[in-house]
Motif scaffolding. Structure first.
Motif, short mmCIF file in Angstrom:
data_model
loop_
_atom_site.label_atom_id
_atom_site.label_comp_id
_atom_site.label_asym_id
_atom_site.label_seq_id
_atom_site.Cartn_x
_atom_site.Cartn_y
_atom_site.Cartn_z
N PRO A 272 40.36 31.68 45.64
CA PRO A 272 40.87 32.23 46.91
C PRO A 272 41.48 33.62 46.72
N VAL A 273 40.66 34.56 46.31
CA VAL A 273 41.14 35.92 46.02
C VAL A 273 41.60 36.58 47.30
N ASP A 274 42.82 37.10 47.28
CA ASP A 274 43.39 37.78 48.44
C ASP A 274 44.35 38.86 47.95
N ALA A 275 45.25 39.30 48.82
CA ALA A 275 46.13 40.42 48.49
C ALA A 275 47.14 40.09 47.40
N ARG A 276 47.29 38.80 47.02
CA ARG A 276 48.20 38.46 45.92
C ARG A 276 47.59 38.80 44.58
N TRP A 277 46.29 39.01 44.52
CA TRP A 277 45.59 39.14 43.25
C TRP A 277 45.54 40.58 42.77
N ARG A 295 37.26 44.08 50.11
CA ARG A 295 37.51 43.36 51.37
C ARG A 295 38.58 42.28 51.22
N THR A 296 38.77 41.75 50.02
CA THR A 296 39.77 40.69 49.84
C THR A 296 41.19 41.21 49.95
N GLY A 297 41.39 42.51 49.81
CA GLY A 297 42.74 43.07 49.77
C GLY A 297 43.37 43.06 48.40
N ALA A 298 42.65 42.57 47.39
CA ALA A 298 43.17 42.55 46.03
C ALA A 298 43.33 43.97 45.49
N VAL A 299 44.22 44.12 44.52
CA VAL A 299 44.47 45.40 43.88
C VAL A 299 43.62 45.50 42.62
N ALA A 300 43.00 46.64 42.39
CA ALA A 300 42.34 46.91 41.11
C ALA A 300 43.38 47.51 40.17
N GLY A 301 43.56 46.85 39.02
CA GLY A 301 44.53 47.33 38.03
C GLY A 301 43.84 48.22 37.01
N ILE A 302 44.02 49.52 37.13
CA ILE A 302 43.29 50.48 36.30
C ILE A 302 44.22 50.97 35.19
N CYS A 303 43.72 50.97 33.97
CA CYS A 303 44.50 51.32 32.78
C CYS A 303 43.74 52.39 32.00
N PRO A 304 43.74 53.64 32.49
CA PRO A 304 42.82 54.64 31.93
C PRO A 304 42.94 54.89 30.45
N SER A 305 44.17 54.97 29.90
CA SER A 305 44.29 55.29 28.47
C SER A 305 43.79 54.14 27.61
N HIS A 323 35.48 51.90 50.15
CA HIS A 323 35.56 50.58 50.79
C HIS A 323 37.00 50.19 51.13
N GLY A 324 37.92 51.14 51.05
CA GLY A 324 39.30 50.86 51.39
C GLY A 324 40.05 50.09 50.31
N GLY A 325 39.57 50.15 49.07
CA GLY A 325 40.19 49.40 47.98
C GLY A 325 41.55 49.94 47.60
N ARG A 326 42.42 49.04 47.16
CA ARG A 326 43.76 49.39 46.71
C ARG A 326 43.79 49.35 45.19
N TRP A 327 44.64 50.18 44.58
CA TRP A 327 44.68 50.25 43.13
C TRP A 327 46.07 50.64 42.64
N GLY A 328 46.32 50.33 41.39
CA GLY A 328 47.53 50.76 40.73
C GLY A 328 47.26 51.03 39.27
N GLY A 379 49.66 50.34 45.63
CA GLY A 379 48.94 49.29 44.93
C GLY A 379 49.77 48.62 43.87
N GLY A 380 50.57 49.41 43.14
CA GLY A 380 51.41 48.84 42.10
C GLY A 380 52.48 47.92 42.66
N ALA A 381 53.07 48.30 43.79
CA ALA A 381 54.08 47.44 44.42
C ALA A 381 53.46 46.13 44.88
N GLN A 382 52.27 46.22 45.46
CA GLN A 382 51.59 45.00 45.91
C GLN A 382 51.31 44.08 44.74
#
Length: 468
Positions: A272-277, A295-305, A323-328, A379-382
């Motif tokens: 059940p992937v949603d904004a908590r993920w 579309r799920t509202g999930a955050v993509a956790g990006i760790c560039p280094s 696509h309106g994706g959120r990230w941190g 995104g990080g706060a979410q």
């Protein structure tokens, strides 16, 4: 009513959720929660005695992905031990290092890391914690021993924390038995839920959030994942859920061989992937997966280094944003501990792939550094499950003040100072101070515990290396 000098800060320039503003007064309550953000204030009599920021004011950056113990071997795996060195050969180094750490050493390492984070612009951390048992793989008498060490480290340093104990049960897709090197990580689902119950009072006492980290699809079988999510929903209904996903191409290939589906595809169809993920890394997705995951509202956790250090690949951020994706941002293995450096690497990676510039700017925020900062804050706060998403009423007073007198920033407009801080300075050197919940944690770029914590970290690292 005149502002309380102990719970307010005036800045000539501040980056608010809607963009840059002049003459901003931020006020907070005894709990460190922002009660007012007034723009257009003057520095006249009503502000007498109110501290004035010596440079542009930003909200503190959340670090949404951390494995604290890995800071102690950052830089020590940069030599070839295999014909083709990769994430998987690096992982063998990590296993050897993880096998030696004591609770006291973990606390020392994490305390120093969190001090570093505060000095480098992070004011909160999501700790993805999978080191659970003693060095022989046996449970401690108190199964929360290592988790509590991390909470203490965060409290000592003064950083906000979301603790995410990791559920880790198998060595590969299809429930393959864990390897001997993974013995410190393994917990049953019931044991994990018991751990969360045990940790809840301690987390609440220091204002920490508590969530769950199913380590990865290869490490948690479908039935266990389902049971863990159901149990979590009963314990902490809105808890954040973080998972490593599609980080490596081998992981994608193995998932296809096991299920006939790619990792993100499988997860979206079976959980059940949603904004908590928070989907950590999510590096290798198809265009359809980018659209469906966003579309799920999930955050993509990006760790560039870390993604660069481990040779993971590059996330397609322009497609995600389309696509309106959120990230941190996360610093993951802590090859780099610097919020601005992660922003720089993120933008530069996109430039290298697309051979264009300023790809993460937008119409509302044409300054790339400002646009990225606001997106990463939200995104990080979410992902953290805490109210730390910006300078606005109801959010926590987590603040970063840039040093307007630093040579790289001096005499520039505020938005250009942030750009210079990210793209044209030693980065952490451009930070004057950081505040967490209205409490100043660093001054003139330095934490009060800098020397003490550094010495304890070095001693812990030396002991660990001597034990290998």
């Amino acid at each position: 009513m005149a502002p309380d000098p102990q719970r307010s800060l005036f800045a000539a320039d501040a980056l608010l959720p809607g963009g840059w503003a002049r003459n901003v007064l931020v006020q907070w309550d005894a709990a460190g929660r922002i009660t007012g953000v007034a723009c257009g204030s003057s520095d006249a009599a009503p502000l007498a005695g109110v501290p004035q920021a010596p440079g542009p004011l930003l909200a503190g950056m959340p670090n949404l992905h951390s494995h604290a113990f890995q800071r102690a071997f950052a830089g020590l795996t940069e030599y070839r031990t295999a014909g083709q060195d990769s994430f998987w050969s690096w992982r063998e180094h990590m296993y050897r290092f993880a096998a030696s750490i004591t609770p006291e050493q973990l606390e020392a390492i994490a305390t120093w890391l969190y001090v570093e984070m505060l000095e480098a612009g992070y004011t909160a951390v999501c700790e993805f914690h999978y080191l659970h048992h003693d060095r022989g793989g046996r449970p401690y008498a108190d199964g929360a021993t290592l988790s509590l060490a991390l909470l203490r480290a965060a409290r000592t340093a003064g950083i906000g924390i979301t603790l995410l104990p990791a559920l880790y049960q198998s060595s590969g897709f299809g429930g393959q038995p864990p390897r001997a090197q993974q013995a410190r990580f393994i917990r049953s689902t019931d044991d994990m839920l018991s751990l969360l119950e045990r940790l809840a009072p301690a987390a609440q006492a220091q204002g920490a959030a508590l969530g769950l980290a199913p380590h990865s699809l290869r490490a948690v079988a479908p039935d266990s994942l389902r049971a863990a999510l159901q149990g979590l929903a009963s314990l902490i209904p809105q808890a954040p859920i973080h998972i490593h996903i599609a980080e490596q191409t081998q992981e994608v290939d193995d998932c296809l061989a096991w299920s006939g589906q790619r990792p993100v595809q499988w997860l979206l169809e079976h959980a059940p992937v949603d904004a908590r993920w928070c989907l950590v890394h999510a590096t290798h997705m198809t265009p359809h997966e980018y659209a469906a995951a966003a579309r799920t509202g999930a955050v993509a956790g990006i760790c560039p280094s870390t993604e660069a250090n481990l040779g993971d690949g590059i996330f397609d951020m322009p497609l995600w944003l389309q696509h309106g994706g959120r990230w941190g941002l996360g610093s993951d293995s802590h090859a780099c501990v610097n919020a601005a450096e992660e922003l720089l690497l993120l933008e530069y990676g996109q430039r290298l792939v697309r051979r264009q510039r300023n790809l993460l700017a937008n119409a509302a925020q044409p300054e790339t550094a400002s646009a990225m900062t606001l997106q990463a804050l939200q995104g990080g706060a979410q992902a953290a499950g805490r109210p730390i998403g910006g300078l606005a009423p109801g959010q926590q007073a987590d603040l970063v003040v840039l040093d307007a007198q630093h040579a790289a920033l001096r005499e520039l407009p505020a938005h250009r100072m942030l750009s210079a801080h990210v793209f044209g300075s030693p980065r952490s050197a451009g930070i004057d101070s950081t505040w967490v919940a209205g409490v100043r944690r660093t001054s003139r770029g330095r934490h009060a515990l800098h020397e003490t914590a550094a010495r304890a970290f070095v001693a812990a690292r030396s002991a660990i290396l001597a034990a290998q």
